[in-house]
Motif scaffolding. Structure first.
Motif, PDB file in Angstrom:
ATOM      1  N   LEU A  35      53.925 146.061  59.185  1.00  0.00           N
ATOM      2  CA  LEU A  35      54.537 145.099  58.281  1.00  0.00           C
ATOM      3  C   LEU A  35      53.499 144.431  57.384  1.00  0.00           C
ATOM      4  O   LEU A  35      53.771 144.132  56.220  1.00  0.00           O
ATOM      5  CB  LEU A  35      55.304 144.048  59.083  1.00  0.00           C
ATOM      6  CG  LEU A  35      56.506 144.577  59.873  1.00  0.00           C
ATOM      7  CD1 LEU A  35      57.093 143.484  60.758  1.00  0.00           C
ATOM      8  CD2 LEU A  35      57.573 145.155  58.945  1.00  0.00           C
ATOM      9  N   ASP A  36      52.316 144.192  57.918  1.00  0.00           N
ATOM     10  CA  ASP A  36      51.237 143.626  57.097  1.00  0.00           C
ATOM     11  C   ASP A  36      50.871 144.564  55.950  1.00  0.00           C
ATOM     12  O   ASP A  36      50.557 144.116  54.844  1.00  0.00           O
ATOM     13  CB  ASP A  36      49.995 143.357  57.951  1.00  0.00           C
ATOM     14  CG  ASP A  36      50.155 142.157  58.867  1.00  0.00           C
ATOM     15  OD1 ASP A  36      51.048 141.318  58.591  1.00  0.00           O
ATOM     16  OD2 ASP A  36      49.422 142.064  59.860  1.00  0.00           O
ATOM     17  N   GLU A  37      50.921 145.861  56.204  1.00  0.00           N
ATOM     18  CA  GLU A  37      50.527 146.841  55.190  1.00  0.00           C
ATOM     19  C   GLU A  37      51.662 147.180  54.231  1.00  0.00           C
ATOM     20  O   GLU A  37      51.445 147.309  53.018  1.00  0.00           O
ATOM     21  CB  GLU A  37      50.044 148.120  55.872  1.00  0.00           C
ATOM     22  CG  GLU A  37      49.587 149.201  54.899  1.00  0.00           C
ATOM     23  CD  GLU A  37      49.057 150.438  55.584  1.00  0.00           C
ATOM     24  OE1 GLU A  37      48.765 151.431  54.872  1.00  0.00           O
ATOM     25  OE2 GLU A  37      48.927 150.430  56.834  1.00  0.00           O
ATOM     26  N   HIS A  38      52.890 147.300  54.749  1.00  0.00           N
ATOM     27  CA  HIS A  38      53.998 147.805  53.937  1.00  0.00           C
ATOM     28  C   HIS A  38      55.010 146.736  53.540  1.00  0.00           C
ATOM     29  O   HIS A  38      55.853 146.995  52.675  1.00  0.00           O
ATOM     30  CB  HIS A  38      54.733 148.916  54.693  1.00  0.00           C
ATOM     31  CG  HIS A  38      53.870 150.099  55.026  1.00  0.00           C
ATOM     32  ND1 HIS A  38      53.526 151.052  54.099  1.00  0.00           N
ATOM     33  CD2 HIS A  38      53.268 150.465  56.185  1.00  0.00           C
ATOM     34  CE1 HIS A  38      52.764 151.970  54.675  1.00  0.00           C
ATOM     35  NE2 HIS A  38      52.589 151.635  55.937  1.00  0.00           N
ATOM     36  N   GLY A  39      54.959 145.565  54.156  1.00  0.00           N
ATOM     37  CA  GLY A  39      55.952 144.542  53.872  1.00  0.00           C
ATOM     38  C   GLY A  39      57.224 144.746  54.686  1.00  0.00           C
ATOM     39  O   GLY A  39      57.333 145.672  55.498  1.00  0.00           O
ATOM     40  N   GLY A  40      58.196 143.865  54.479  1.00  0.00           N
ATOM     41  CA  GLY A  40      59.437 143.929  55.224  1.00  0.00           C
ATOM     42  C   GLY A  40      60.353 145.043  54.778  1.00  0.00           C
ATOM     43  O   GLY A  40      60.093 145.743  53.790  1.00  0.00           O
ATOM     44  N   LEU A  41      61.461 145.195  55.496  1.00  0.00           N
ATOM     45  CA  LEU A  41      62.375 146.317  55.284  1.00  0.00           C
ATOM     46  C   LEU A  41      63.666 145.900  54.586  1.00  0.00           C
ATOM     47  O   LEU A  41      64.660 146.611  54.660  1.00  0.00           O
ATOM     48  CB  LEU A  41      62.700 146.970  56.629  1.00  0.00           C
ATOM     49  CG  LEU A  41      61.491 147.467  57.436  1.00  0.00           C
ATOM     50  CD1 LEU A  41      61.949 148.026  58.773  1.00  0.00           C
ATOM     51  CD2 LEU A  41      60.705 148.510  56.660  1.00  0.00           C
ATOM     52  N   SER A  42      63.643 144.770  53.885  1.00  0.00           N
ATOM     53  CA  SER A  42      64.863 144.308  53.222  1.00  0.00           C
ATOM     54  C   SER A  42      65.321 145.271  52.129  1.00  0.00           C
ATOM     55  O   SER A  42      66.503 145.293  51.772  1.00  0.00           O
ATOM     56  CB  SER A  42      64.645 142.916  52.623  1.00  0.00           C
ATOM     57  OG  SER A  42      63.609 142.935  51.657  1.00  0.00           O
ATOM     58  N   THR A  43      64.409 146.067  51.605  1.00  0.00           N
ATOM     59  CA  THR A  43      64.776 147.046  50.583  1.00  0.00           C
ATOM     60  C   THR A  43      64.999 148.440  51.168  1.00  0.00           C
ATOM     61  O   THR A  43      65.232 149.392  50.437  1.00  0.00           O
ATOM     62  CB  THR A  43      63.694 147.128  49.483  1.00  0.00           C
ATOM     63  OG1 THR A  43      62.439 147.455  50.084  1.00  0.00           O
ATOM     64  CG2 THR A  43      63.577 145.814  48.742  1.00  0.00           C
ATOM     65  N   ASN A  44      64.883 148.546  52.477  1.00  0.00           N
ATOM     66  CA  ASN A  44      65.150 149.823  53.159  1.00  0.00           C
ATOM     67  C   ASN A  44      66.032 149.518  54.366  1.00  0.00           C
ATOM     68  O   ASN A  44      65.588 149.499  55.496  1.00  0.00           O
ATOM     69  CB  ASN A  44      63.854 150.488  53.594  1.00  0.00           C
ATOM     70  CG  ASN A  44      64.066 151.928  54.044  1.00  0.00           C
ATOM     71  OD1 ASN A  44      65.158 152.313  54.433  1.00  0.00           O
ATOM     72  ND2 ASN A  44      63.012 152.713  53.998  1.00  0.00           N
ATOM     73  N   VAL A  45      67.294 149.236  54.087  1.00  0.00           N
ATOM     74  CA  VAL A  45      68.194 148.718  55.096  1.00  0.00           C
ATOM     75  C   VAL A  45      68.445 149.708  56.220  1.00  0.00           C
ATOM     76  O   VAL A  45      68.621 149.322  57.370  1.00  0.00           O
ATOM     77  CB  VAL A  45      69.491 148.265  54.408  1.00  0.00           C
ATOM     78  CG1 VAL A  45      70.729 148.705  55.115  1.00  0.00           C
ATOM     79  CG2 VAL A  45      69.510 146.751  54.301  1.00  0.00           C
ATOM     80  N   VAL A  46      68.448 150.999  55.929  1.00  0.00           N
ATOM     81  CA  VAL A  46      68.659 151.999  56.979  1.00  0.00           C
ATOM     82  C   VAL A  46      67.525 151.946  57.990  1.00  0.00           C
ATOM     83  O   VAL A  46      67.747 151.969  59.202  1.00  0.00           O
ATOM     84  CB  VAL A  46      68.792 153.405  56.368  1.00  0.00           C
ATOM     85  CG1 VAL A  46      68.840 154.463  57.453  1.00  0.00           C
ATOM     86  CG2 VAL A  46      70.045 153.494  55.509  1.00  0.00           C
ATOM     87  N   MET A  47      66.301 151.823  57.498  1.00  0.00           N
ATOM     88  CA  MET A  47      65.155 151.734  58.401  1.00  0.00           C
ATOM     89  C   MET A  47      65.180 150.408  59.159  1.00  0.00           C
ATOM     90  O   MET A  47      64.833 150.353  60.348  1.00  0.00           O
ATOM     91  CB  MET A  47      63.858 151.869  57.605  1.00  0.00           C
ATOM     92  CG  MET A  47      62.612 151.981  58.450  1.00  0.00           C
ATOM     93  SD  MET A  47      61.168 152.360  57.416  1.00  0.00           S
ATOM     94  CE  MET A  47      59.878 152.434  58.670  1.00  0.00           C
ATOM     95  N   PHE A  48      65.591 149.343  58.494  1.00  0.00           N
ATOM     96  CA  PHE A  48      65.700 148.044  59.165  1.00  0.00           C
ATOM     97  C   PHE A  48      66.656 148.129  60.346  1.00  0.00           C
ATOM     98  O   PHE A  48      66.345 147.665  61.457  1.00  0.00           O
ATOM     99  CB  PHE A  48      66.184 146.979  58.176  1.00  0.00           C
ATOM    100  CG  PHE A  48      66.652 145.705  58.829  1.00  0.00           C
ATOM    101  CD1 PHE A  48      65.735 144.784  59.306  1.00  0.00           C
ATOM    102  CD2 PHE A  48      68.005 145.460  58.997  1.00  0.00           C
ATOM    103  CE1 PHE A  48      66.159 143.624  59.941  1.00  0.00           C
ATOM    104  CE2 PHE A  48      68.446 144.295  59.633  1.00  0.00           C
ATOM    105  CZ  PHE A  48      67.516 143.378  60.105  1.00  0.00           C
ATOM    106  N   VAL A  49      67.835 148.707  60.135  1.00  0.00           N
ATOM    107  CA  VAL A  49      68.823 148.822  61.202  1.00  0.00           C
ATOM    108  C   VAL A  49      68.279 149.678  62.339  1.00  0.00           C
ATOM    109  O   VAL A  49      68.404 149.342  63.526  1.00  0.00           O
ATOM    110  CB  VAL A  49      70.142 149.414  60.663  1.00  0.00           C
ATOM    111  CG1 VAL A  49      71.092 149.778  61.798  1.00  0.00           C
ATOM    112  CG2 VAL A  49      70.813 148.426  59.719  1.00  0.00           C
TER     113      VAL A  49
END
Length: 344
Positions: A102-116
């Motif tokens: 997460l430090d390198e790539h940021g959060g997953l709010s723009t990749n909802v499938v990966m977030f789920v």
């Protein structure tokens, strides 16, 4: 300095000789000691492993790990117990920690499938531990490790405790930004302690941020317990997830949802996911291949099986175009004909 303690160790875990291990590099450290990547010349041939060297070893962590067997928990392969040396030999997760990702790539709010997918994976080991009446007590993003095939595994059971009854006293502290109020104020470990911390990990997955970054222990304790503050909910977070986090962060641990309910909201109650996914998506590349995809379409629906695996379906062609179970595609949403790509 570590000393031998063979009499208190589990008998179902292989004892490994130190000369069977070859140092590759150090991959972590903390108050407990250090973690190294090593080559182990064992019965299955030479494999890469993680070796956790403890500064002040006891049999607690190894006995907890020896009682666990789940695909979402880092596997204990053996131990070294020689004069002045004690190490846990563990499954190596080559992708590093979730916090580092997460430090390198940021959060997953723009990749909802990966977030789920990852939120579900973070919850699964908590469900397993709950069934065994074990509280991990140190659920946090640095303790979720990523495998080569992008799976999350929970690690570091040095603070884990078996709860035989409703509550348990807890003399040692945990990681402050993830601590539930009952441990701050009462030194009490509740059965739903890990639920509070898991919700913070889900918040991290969406935002990419470090919880209560830069604040000292006393400030975090004051805000959480006295001011009743919780982490700020982003405006773009779906309402069902927002409501779920707030329920998990209840001060009264009796009011926190069950782990089964959490998994259900994340993976089964998918109306919120449909709303976010609706729009133009572009297949950009097939996973593990150099072929570029040509398919661009308007997604009309998604399907979820009882295990929570997501499939995005183009109903005009009756073709499944994405599955979280197989992770067969890399997708990006065409934000106003932009070029942002979310790698899965």
């Amino acid at each position: 300095m570590a000393t031998s303690m063979s009499t208190s160790l589990p008998t179902n875990v292989p004892k490994i000789k130190k000369d069977e291990l070859q140092l590759v590099k150090q991959i972590g450290s903390g108050g407990f000691g250090a973690v190294f990547q090593m080559k182990w010349k064992g019965p299955r041939g030479e494999i890469q492993v993680a070796a956790k060297r403890l500064n002040d070893p006891d049999s607690h962590e190894i006995n907890i790990l020896a009682s666990l067997d789940h695909a979402s928990i880092v596997k204990l392969l053996g131990f070294v117990d020689e004069a002045m040396e004690f190490m846990l030999i563990l499954e190596l997760c080559e992708g590093g920690s979730l916090r580092s990702y997460l430090d390198e790539h940021g959060g997953l709010s723009t990749n909802v499938v990966m977030f789920v997918d990852w939120a579900k994976q973070a919850a699964i080991p908590i469900k397993y531990l709950r069934g065994k009446q074990i509280v991990h007590k140190d659920v946090k993003s640095p303790n979720y490790l990523i495998t080569r095939d992008n799976k999350l595994k929970l690690a570091d059971f040095g603070l884990a405790k078996k709860i035989e009854h409703t509550i348990s006293n807890a003399t040692e502290r945990a990681s402050f930004p993830w601590m539930a109020p009952e441990l701050f104020t009462l030194s009490m470990l509740s059965p739903n302690y890990d639920i509070f911390a898991l919700a913070i990990v889900i918040w991290e997955l969406w935002t990419g941020q470090f919880p209560f970054k830069g604040l000292q222990f006393q400030v975090i304790a004051w805000r959480v317990c006295q001011l009743k503050e919780r982490l700020p909910i982003p405006a773009d977070m779906p309402r069902p997830i927002t409501d779920l986090l707030r329920q998990c962060w209840e001060e009264d641990w009796h009011k926190r949802p069950t782990i089964e309910h959490i998994i259900s909201v994340i993976t089964t109650d998918t109306y919120w996911l449909q709303q976010i996914l609706a729009g133009s998506w572009v297949m950009t590349k097939q996973f593990g291949s150099d072929r570029s995809g040509q398919l661009s379409h308007y997604i009309q629906d998604i399907a979820v099986n009882p295990n929570g695996d997501i499939a995005i379906v183009d109903w005009s062609t009756k073709v499944k175009v994405f599955s979280s179970e197989s992770a067969a595609w890399i997708l990006h949403k065409d934000w106003n004909q932009g070029t942002t790509t979310n790698h899965y």
